[in-house]
Design an enzyme around this catalytic site. Sequence first.
Site, PDB file in Angstrom:
ATOM      1  CG  ASP A 185       1.720   0.480  -2.361  1.00 57.87           C
ATOM      2  OD1 ASP A 185       0.745  -0.110  -2.858  1.00 57.87           O
ATOM      3  OD2 ASP A 185       1.813   0.706  -1.142  1.00 57.87           O
ATOM      4  CB  SER A 224      -1.808  -2.578   0.117  1.00 55.67           C
ATOM      5  OG  SER A 224      -1.873  -1.344  -0.560  1.00 55.67           O
ATOM      6  CD  GLN A 249      -1.794  -2.833  -3.795  1.00 57.87           C
ATOM      7  OE1 GLN A 249      -2.683  -1.994  -3.849  1.00 57.87           O
ATOM      8  NE2 GLN A 249      -0.541  -2.513  -3.484  1.00 57.87           N
TER       9      GLN A 249
END
Length: 284
Positions: free
Chosen positions: A203, A227, A277
């Site tokens: 991430d 996110s 993502q």
Amino acid sequence: MLEVTRKLVELLDLSPIGADHFQGDSEDLGFPNVFGGQVLGQALMAASRTVEDRLCHSLHAYFLRPGNHSMPIDYEVQRVRDGGSFSVRRVIARQDGKEILTGSMSFQVAEQGFEHQLTMPDAPGPDALRSEQEWGRILAPQMPERMRETLTRDRPIEIRPVDPVNPLKPEKRPPHKQSWFRAQGPLPDDPVLHRCLLTYASDFQFLGTAMNPHGLTFMSKNLQVASLDHAIWFHREFRMDDWLLYDKDSPSASAGRGFNRGNFFKQDGTLVASTTQEALIRQR
């Protein structure tokens, strides 16, 4: 193992609080909310604790609410299916009784099969690059005082960016980023831990790929970023205490959302994991 790395390993070592229920502490990385990678890594660890002799090959999760880094997180694991080759688990992460993440993980027995992969892209080796922490020390005198500690703090995952962006003077660039990742110090021979650490690290620097073409960074004014979801596929074995190249691109941004893709490669060119993502990128 360095102290900061030991603390991260302990952060991922969840406490059982009931049948298929676990609890993990939170860490403050200087962000307003809990770092999404922490919740992902802990969720994978919780699911892995309910599976024997099978390793995770894919993870799909949605971020539902911002997490509070001053509170622990409870993880409920639901045993969806145990088949002959695959097991599926659903995980719900909660704080103060509210869901902050929900995800599904699939686990597979070891198996041989057809083999092919993308060729590793060109990139300078990690030895020729400065770490994110070193760049932070260079930029710290120009940064607001409240951000200096975050920029220069010791990190369990060393990140060495290729062609880093100056957050004070961002410029429009192609939607592509590369960074080398490695845990600080040797780690135990536990493939579950290495998967959870890669999940945690995946991430970092991911969302920003979709901001490259627009000359934006997390320091840009009037920008709301978060996110929305995260997915990982584990292809081959790896170690997080060896260097891995994280090669990322963003094929599209539209409707206030940016889409990002990534691949992790060993130094010998082996593709070990892939990520995707979607993120909120909203101009206020």
